[in-house]
Structures are given as structure tokens and as C-alpha cells.
Design an enzyme around this catalytic site. Sequence first.
Site, mmCIF file in Angstrom:
data_model
loop_
_atom_site.group_PDB
_atom_site.id
_atom_site.type_symbol
_atom_site.label_atom_id
_atom_site.label_comp_id
_atom_site.label_asym_id
_atom_site.label_seq_id
_atom_site.Cartn_x
_atom_site.Cartn_y
_atom_site.Cartn_z
ATOM 1 N N GLU A 50 -32.931 114.868 68.361
ATOM 2 C CA GLU A 50 -31.661 114.967 68.295
ATOM 3 C C GLU A 50 -30.250 115.589 69.858
ATOM 4 O O GLU A 50 -30.040 115.486 70.821
ATOM 5 C CB GLU A 50 -30.090 114.672 67.583
ATOM 6 C CG GLU A 50 -30.292 113.203 65.973
ATOM 7 C CD GLU A 50 -30.657 112.030 66.867
ATOM 8 O OE1 GLU A 50 -29.527 111.562 67.345
ATOM 9 O OE2 GLU A 50 -31.819 111.053 66.990
ATOM 10 N N SER A 319 -7.480 88.858 8.994
ATOM 11 C CA SER A 319 -6.963 89.651 8.351
ATOM 12 C C SER A 319 -7.334 91.383 8.899
ATOM 13 O O SER A 319 -7.128 91.835 8.205
ATOM 14 C CB SER A 319 -7.423 89.046 7.525
ATOM 15 O OG SER A 319 -6.844 88.419 6.956
#
Length: 648
Positions: A50, A319
Amino acid sequence: MQTFLSMEQTSLIYDQDGNIAAEVYAEINRLPVQLDDIPPHVQQAFVAIEDERFYKHHGIDLRAILRAVFSYYTSGEVSQGASTITQQTMKMLFLSPEQTLSRKVKEACLAVDFETRYTKDEILGLYLNQVYFGEGAYGIQSASKTYFNKDCTDLTLAEGALLAALVQAPSAYDPYINPVDSMQRRNVVLGKMVQQGYIDSEQGREAQEQALNLSREETSSKNNSYFIDYVIDEATSIVGEYKLFKGGLKIHTTLEGDIQKKAESVFQRPNLLPDDKVQSALALLESETGGIKALIGGREYLTRRGFNRATQLMRQPGSAFKPVAVYAPAFELNYRADSVISDTPFKVGSYEPHNSDGNFYGQITIRTAVQWSRNVAAVRLLNTIGIDRGFEMAQKLGFELTEDDRCLAMGLGGLTKGVSPLQMAGAYAAFANGGVYIKPYAIDYIEDADGQVIYRHPEGKPVMMPATANTMKDVLRSAVSGGTGYRAGVYGIETAGKTGTTELPDTAVFRGLSGNKDAWFVGFTPRYTAAVWLGYDEKDMDRQHYLTSYGGNKPAEIFRLVMANVMGVSESMYYSGAAPPKKENDKEKAAEAKGAEQKKTTETTGVKQEKQEDGVKTPQDGKETNTTKTEVKEQTEVKDNTIKPKTP
């Protein structure tokens, strides 16, 4: 210098053992690292391909600038240039990606100024943490995880060269899509490294001969779970979406991956559930800590952050709510397991509860009432101790009730908004934990990007006397060892719990049918508490799709299968100590068969059926919760908060 702290950073979710369970990010998946964590040969690969004069220039490369100007005047486009790493960093941080000469000038000016403020190492570190590598990975660490499933510290020469090869054109050189092109580009990078003296020719040749050796990180099974979805939801409520998705947080959770997988494996068994549309959910906690160990939000995980029935479902618990609203507050008033209560006809205003078998047992102990889920006895007891006491205990145990819930129907789970499996598990965990309620949590603590702890889960607090919790454990064990929950018993493990069933609503859609809407089992072993729900999503319910199951069969069986797998014991046996009386057991089977046959007939003929008598009815408990607002008002008028048992 921590130059990357202003970037958007990926947050990490860790399991209980400190392993990464998932990554959380918005548009950008970035895991910043220090330059010292990146091997020199990886750094050199990027410089070589690069910006070979990176350590010689002062932000710009004059030859590269002249090349860009020449390209602009000959082609009308700026196709070359921005060749220095510093310039590329300026573009990523401060500028748009447009290819114009004016942007190039700005880029060059920023680069020169930036190099007067930061060292080359700081700039290179910033660049390697910013640059895009394809596959949604920003920064060298995310790229290393994405392509090689390893930390960047462990990258080989060939692997580092491949990553350096990607940044010029991530899509074109994507090794998963274009392996040949990516390998050729990687070898160009290695050649550059040889030319510039970073490696010798032998090292370059050996690296060029290596295969790509990709190892995509397997994150789907980690990311795609109801548990991780809940962690994200919980973290969002704590720190907000911005910090969660962009703040680089470290979120330490209670997840035990093995337990979650074992629970998931149970739900994936064929023929576990009655049909393809019926749904089920589970929440499993460690009772002593309140830490969530497993969440199953549906029979199959389909959509990330979709509807999680373990945490978002709100249905009446039937319940299973009796221990919360009736028996725990009664034990706080010094009732005992052998205290005698009345299972005889009872009516207040227009509200008249019934037992699921249509019969009455007369004078019975609380243990018997819990064991066989006697509805009328529970409502009578709630009326005696006072509705407010039941209401307050439910609130202490984590339930968000409305004023309309301040009524006798609350004792049978007749709640306005309903409850979630996670809430039910949290409440029962308090019984297992000596009366200390800890709001269930998935997140233990959160660290920010600097490693500072910014959140810890809240501690628990006592909500009932230890004696109350111990008595509750005792009677709930009876419900499993020889009562409605006997199918939940885990062989060789002390198990306690309670069934819950709610009937079909009395609406035109279901009129004439005998069946149920919701079925629950909530219980605990010495270490874990779990709540299981079974039912249909509201949108899927019709005259062909409703439950013939009840809390004592499928939900109890799922509880047993999950707990047995988690604890490594036999799942093929369950408690059968004081089994239901044969007469009642035969009635249970007949009722279940009748309900299934009625459903089958309705599916094939569409003929309206007469409503059958509800069930068992010893191993099933029905629902007496069809309470209107008028009835609620009548009930609140008779509550008595001062009456105490004369002979508990």
C-alpha cells in the site's frame, strides 16, 4: 496511544466462562487492537503493497500526487493516487469516498498536518483498525476473525499477506468468492515484501505455495439464539442502542452454552409437541444467583430478535400462580402444610370458582390442595387471608399487576396482562432460594471500551421468611412426587413444582369445545428453576387449533427432559410415588382422549360439539379465571386483610 477510541467499535458478548459468544455491531464490525498486537510481518505486508515509502515521506508521496494529476487530465477521472497510508486514513476518517481533485487536495493537506501530530506507528495502527476488508469486517482483528477464525496476533505470513491483498478491492479479491484471484493478489504482496527486503526469497516462495486455509468463524449458532437476543434487549435497556452497537462494550453474561444447547436439543426432538403449529417456551435459571442459563423462545429459532416467547409472551398462568398469590402469603401468616382448609362450594357475588373435576374434597390440608390443585380451596384461602396480601406478594415476586388484578380470580392466575415464562421462573426461584427474590438477569456486568465496569446486575432481596420458602418447597415436592406434576419428576433428583392450565376463552370461536389455551409447568431442582409454557400463538388459534394438553402432561414432560439432560441423569423415569387414584387416572385418560377425539371430529366435520366436563381430573388442574370487571369489583368489596387463621 489509544487512537482508535473514537471509532465505531463492535461490542462483544461473553459467556460465563469468558468465551466470546456473539459480536454486536451496527453497520460496522470492528474489533480494535493495539499495533503491538499485530505481528511485524503483517504490518510489513500492508506497507509493502500500500505505501512502500511510508516510513520516508511526511504524509504525501509527490510521485503519487503527480501520477494522480496526470491521470485526471488524461482520463478525466482520478483513478490513481491517495497512495500513502496516511492519506487513506484521512479519507476514511474525515472525507467522502468521491474521486475528485479537490478531495485529493484536502486529503493531502490533512495528511501532512496529521503527520506532524502523530507518529508513524500511531498512524499505521489507526489505519489497520479502520480499513475495510470485505465480508463486513472493518479492521485487522475483525478481518482475522472473519477469514481465519483467529486473533490477528496469530496470523502467519501468508495469512497477513492475504489480508493486505484485500484492501485494494475487497469484493474483487474476496477469497470465498474468487479464491484464484485472491491467491494471485496475495502472491503479489509476498513478492513486494521480497523486493523491499522484509522477507527473503525462500520465505516468499514457501508462503506463495501455501493454500488459502480459510476458516470462516462459526458465529451463526452463537448469534442466532433466543438467549443472545435477550442479552441484546437487556443491554439496550441498560446502556442504550448507540453504546451497545457502536461503543465497543464487553458484555459478560450468565450464559452456559452447554445448558442452552441441551435445552435446544430437547425442543428439536420430533413428535415432542402435539402438532406443527403449537408453540412452547422455556426459561431456566440458576436459583441461587438468578442468572439465566437457557432461554427457548419457541420451538424453532427463525428470526434474529424476533418474538421471544420465553421473555415477551404474556399469558395467564392458571394454577401455577397459586403458590405466588395464595400459599406463599398464607405461609407468611403462619399457616402450615398440614393446616386444614375447606374445599367446599363457594360464591362471592357472581364469581363462583369450580374444581377441574367438578367435585369437592371437603376439609383438606394445604398439602393436599397443592398436590391435587384444588381451585375452590385456593380461592377460599385467598379470601380468608385477604386479597391485598396475595397482590403484594405477587408484586414482590416480580409481577407487574394492575388494579383489576386485585380480585379473587388472581388466585387462579386470572390476570389482566398475563405473565411470561421468565417471570414465573424468577418467582419460583425465590422459593428455591430461601425466600430471596432476584430479578432474573442475563447480564452479569458490562465494561466500556476502556475496561471500566459501568454496570453490574442488581442484588436480590428477601421477600418472604425462609420458613415460608421451605414450606413452599415441601408442598411443591408433594405435587411432583405424587400429584398433578408427577410427570416432571427427575429420577434421583429432588424435584418440586406446580402445574397450570387455562381453559379456552368463552367466545363464539371456541363455544362448544372442550380444551385449553395455555399449559404450564414451573418447578425446580436443588440448583435450577425452570418454567415451561405450551400453547398456540393467538393468530394461530381457531376451532382446529387448541390444546388438549394440560400442565401435567407435555409441559411437565418437557421440564423433566430438559432438567435430566442438563443434570446428566436418566430422562426415562419420573416420580410415581403416591400416584393418582386409579379411578381419577382413568378419568384423566378418558378426558384427554375425548378432547383429542372432539378436536379430530371438529377438524373433519366442523360440527359444533357440546362442551365436555373439564378433565382429570386429578392430574389436571383447570382454569376458573373468566372474570369480568363487574365480578372483579364485587370481589374487591369482600376482601379482608385482617383475618388470620384460628387454628393453622
